[in-house]
Design a protein around this motif. Structure first.
Motif, PDB file in Angstrom:
ATOM      1  N   ARG A 266       0.856  -1.186   0.000  1.00  0.00           N
ATOM      2  CA  ARG A 266       0.000   0.000   0.000  1.00  0.00           C
ATOM      3  C   ARG A 266       0.890   1.233   0.000  1.00  0.00           C
ATOM      4  NH1 ARG A 266      -3.021   1.400   3.974  1.00  0.00           N
ATOM      5  NH2 ARG A 266      -4.753   2.173   2.728  1.00  0.00           N
ATOM      6  N   VAL A 267       0.563   2.182  -0.849  1.00  0.00           N
ATOM      7  CA  VAL A 267       1.290   3.447  -0.915  1.00  0.00           C
ATOM      8  C   VAL A 267       0.358   4.547  -0.427  1.00  0.00           C
ATOM      9  CG1 VAL A 267       2.519   5.079  -2.386  1.00  0.00           C
ATOM     10  CG2 VAL A 267       2.660   2.614  -2.864  1.00  0.00           C
ATOM     11  N   VAL A 268       0.768   5.239   0.618  1.00  0.00           N
ATOM     12  CA  VAL A 268      -0.062   6.265   1.245  1.00  0.00           C
ATOM     13  C   VAL A 268       0.671   7.601   1.205  1.00  0.00           C
ATOM     14  CG1 VAL A 268      -1.220   7.001   3.363  1.00  0.00           C
ATOM     15  CG2 VAL A 268      -1.140   4.568   2.757  1.00  0.00           C
ATOM     16  N   GLY A 269       0.065   8.598   0.585  1.00  0.00           N
ATOM     17  CA  GLY A 269       0.631   9.932   0.569  1.00  0.00           C
ATOM     18  C   GLY A 269       0.169  10.715   1.787  1.00  0.00           C
ATOM     19  N   VAL A 270       1.058  11.533   2.346  1.00  0.00           N
ATOM     20  CA  VAL A 270       0.735  12.334   3.519  1.00  0.00           C
ATOM     21  C   VAL A 270       0.957  13.801   3.185  1.00  0.00           C
ATOM     22  CG1 VAL A 270       1.097  12.681   5.986  1.00  0.00           C
ATOM     23  CG2 VAL A 270       1.552  10.424   4.968  1.00  0.00           C
ATOM     24  N   GLU A 271      -0.128  14.589   3.264  1.00  0.00           N
ATOM     25  CA  GLU A 271      -0.088  16.011   2.922  1.00  0.00           C
ATOM     26  C   GLU A 271      -0.290  16.874   4.162  1.00  0.00           C
ATOM     27  OE1 GLU A 271      -1.908  16.757  -1.351  1.00  0.00           O
ATOM     28  OE2 GLU A 271      -3.389  15.773  -0.087  1.00  0.00           O
ATOM     29  N   PRO A 272       0.306  18.064   4.193  1.00  0.00           N
ATOM     30  CA  PRO A 272      -0.060  19.011   5.243  1.00  0.00           C
ATOM     31  C   PRO A 272      -1.538  19.361   5.118  1.00  0.00           C
ATOM     32  CG  PRO A 272       1.959  19.708   4.140  1.00  0.00           C
ATOM     33  CD  PRO A 272       1.373  18.596   3.322  1.00  0.00           C
ATOM     34  N   ALA A 273      -2.216  19.484   6.244  1.00  0.00           N
ATOM     35  CA  ALA A 273      -3.663  19.716   6.211  1.00  0.00           C
ATOM     36  C   ALA A 273      -4.021  21.021   5.530  1.00  0.00           C
ATOM     37  CB  ALA A 273      -4.212  19.700   7.637  1.00  0.00           C
ATOM     38  N   GLY A 274      -3.141  21.987   5.543  1.00  0.00           N
ATOM     39  CA  GLY A 274      -3.449  23.268   4.919  1.00  0.00           C
ATOM     40  C   GLY A 274      -3.299  23.288   3.413  1.00  0.00           C
ATOM     41  N   THR A 275      -2.657  22.261   2.840  1.00  0.00           N
ATOM     42  CA  THR A 275      -2.450  22.221   1.391  1.00  0.00           C
ATOM     43  C   THR A 275      -2.715  20.820   0.839  1.00  0.00           C
ATOM     44  OG1 THR A 275      -0.081  21.865   1.785  1.00  0.00           O
ATOM     45  CG2 THR A 275      -0.784  24.125   1.318  1.00  0.00           C
ATOM     46  N   PRO A 276      -3.945  20.347   0.924  1.00  0.00           N
ATOM     47  CA  PRO A 276      -4.254  18.983   0.465  1.00  0.00           C
ATOM     48  C   PRO A 276      -4.543  18.936  -1.034  1.00  0.00           C
ATOM     49  CG  PRO A 276      -6.217  19.946   1.400  1.00  0.00           C
ATOM     50  CD  PRO A 276      -5.142  20.997   1.526  1.00  0.00           C
ATOM     51  N   ARG A 277      -3.565  19.344  -1.824  1.00  0.00           N
ATOM     52  CA  ARG A 277      -3.804  19.515  -3.269  1.00  0.00           C
ATOM     53  C   ARG A 277      -4.165  18.206  -3.956  1.00  0.00           C
ATOM     54  NH1 ARG A 277       0.826  18.938  -1.627  1.00  0.00           N
ATOM     55  NH2 ARG A 277       0.847  20.946  -0.585  1.00  0.00           N
ATOM     56  N   TYR A 278      -3.543  17.109  -3.556  1.00  0.00           N
ATOM     57  CA  TYR A 278      -3.846  15.837  -4.227  1.00  0.00           C
ATOM     58  C   TYR A 278      -5.188  15.272  -3.767  1.00  0.00           C
ATOM     59  CZ  TYR A 278       0.414  15.622  -6.881  1.00  0.00           C
ATOM     60  OH  TYR A 278       1.394  15.892  -7.810  1.00  0.00           O
TER      61      TYR A 278
END
Length: 394
Positions: A266-278
């Protein structure tokens, strides 16, 4: 050389249907968003011909971006394998460090491992993609837009190769990272605004000067180079169940997705909550552009998905998690207590693993510690690299 088609991805071990991104964005700084469910079974990417083309990307306009997002990407796993061979003498094969106990992590077996990209020669994983692009293109004059780490990587390479690089930085760039770029001999240009304005100016400079544009993530060769992180993880720990990847422009996440084709990880991307562009883009079904955002993770402030990474991520990522600044800082503090000096951007994947790990079952997981360019490390790097040419800051 045309890459061979990637094998269809086997079902993920013990995986349920894709989780809702909205369920991962709780917390005081998480933006409000509708429930976002990622698509179902992942189709294999089309075969690539990148090794033969070695053509730069990143200057495509909106129409080209929409077309590419609709049809997919020519990149394949073999492009990552070619990158690994190309950059072998220029980058460090970083270790997988033993995991660490943390609140919310309840795993058995090997537990959570750390991919130590903070130990990379330039202080971050960015050296991999930069080296692949520079070596494949034979670039002697380069321009890039960067939050800092990609610029440091290119400046280091340019110094070693006797080449020239100009790094365009937005207003929020870390002063210590700018100092290292200059100490390595890079030229710097400052622009007001955010990442979009920065990258637009880099494209303009490349066109005006005839230099080769090497974006920080939105380039086929860069994405393939970043994917070597994933190749190393799966070679050393083939039983890995989940890889957590920090996500800004998307180059590293897309690269790991490429490396993971044909493997039930499983591949999980982690984004900052203020910039969830994906997360926002996958919910909309097409790339969307956010207003400039702020985050303690200064390297992950991109406003929109890259033209090259977006279709790769869309077709292979299993989940996206949003983490708050408080969670990022807590993860960085936890790493420091264990002797791992990670900058905030480098601690984002661990923050995501901690959030996702609450109540999780057994299985080996890996969090990518993507960078270690802390203030202290940057000051030491600047002091160790005396300037070799005149710097231009505007």
């Amino acid at each position: 050389m045309t890459t061979a088609p990637s094998a269809p991805r086997p079902p993920v071990r013990g995986a349920a249907s894709m989780t809702s991104v909205a369920s991962r964005t709780s917390g005081p700084s998480a933006p409000s968003m509708a429930s976002v469910s990622l698509p179902g079974p992942r189709a294999p990417l089309a075969p690539g011909a990148l090794a033969a083309r070695a053509a730069p990307a990143g200057a495509a306009g909106p129409a080209a971006a929409s077309a590419l997002a609709a049809r997919g990407t020519p990149l394949g796993r073999a492009d990552v394998e070619a990158a690994a061979a190309r950059i072998a003498g220029r980058v460090r094969r970083t270790p997988l460090l033993p995991g660490l106990p943390a609140p919310g992590l309840h795993r058995t077996g090997r537990g959570l491992l750390l991919k130590a990209e903070h130990l990379q020669y330039s202080g971050s994983f960015k050296l991999r993609g930069a080296a692949n692009a520079v070596l494949a293109l034979g670039a002697r004059r380069m321009v890039t837009g960067s939050s800092g780490n990609h610029g440091i990587a290119l400046a280091r390479l340019a110094r070693a190769l006797g080449a020239e690089v100009t790094v365009v930085l937005a207003g929020g760039a870390h002063p210590a990272k700018i100092a290292v770029i200059k100490a390595l001999g890079g030229l710097t240009v400052r622009v007001p605004g955010g990442v979009a304005e920065r990258d637009a100016r880099a494209r303009e400079l490349a066109e005006e000067t005839g230099a080769v544009l090497i974006p920080s993530s939105d380039h086929e060769l860069v994405v393939a180079g970043q994917g070597t992180v994933g190749l190393e993880i799966l070679a050393e720990a083939p039983d890995t169940e989940t890889v957590y990847v920090p996500t800004g422009g998307g180059g590293l996440l897309a690269g790991v997705c490429l490396a993971a084709y044909g493997h039930p990880v499983r591949v999980v991307g982690v984004e900052p909550a203020g910039t969830p562009r994906y997360a926002r883009s996958l919910a909309a079904g097409h790339p969307v552009r956010l207003a400039p955002g702020d985050s303690v993770a200064d390297g992950l402030r991109g406003q929109q998905p890259g033209v090259v990474p977006y279709p790769v991520i869309r077709d292979r990522v299993d989940d996206l998690i949003a983490v708050s600044d408080a969670e990022i800082l807590a993860a960085a503090a936890l790493l420091r207590r264990r002797g791992v000096e990670a900058e905030p951007s480098g601690a984002v994947a661990l923050a995501g693993a901690i959030r996702a790990g609450r109540g999780s079952g057994a299985g080996t997981c890996v969090a990518v510690v993507s960078g270690g360019n802390t203030k202290a490390a940057l000051m030491a790097a600047a002091a160790a690299a005396p300037p070799s040419r005149t710097h231009c800051t505007t």
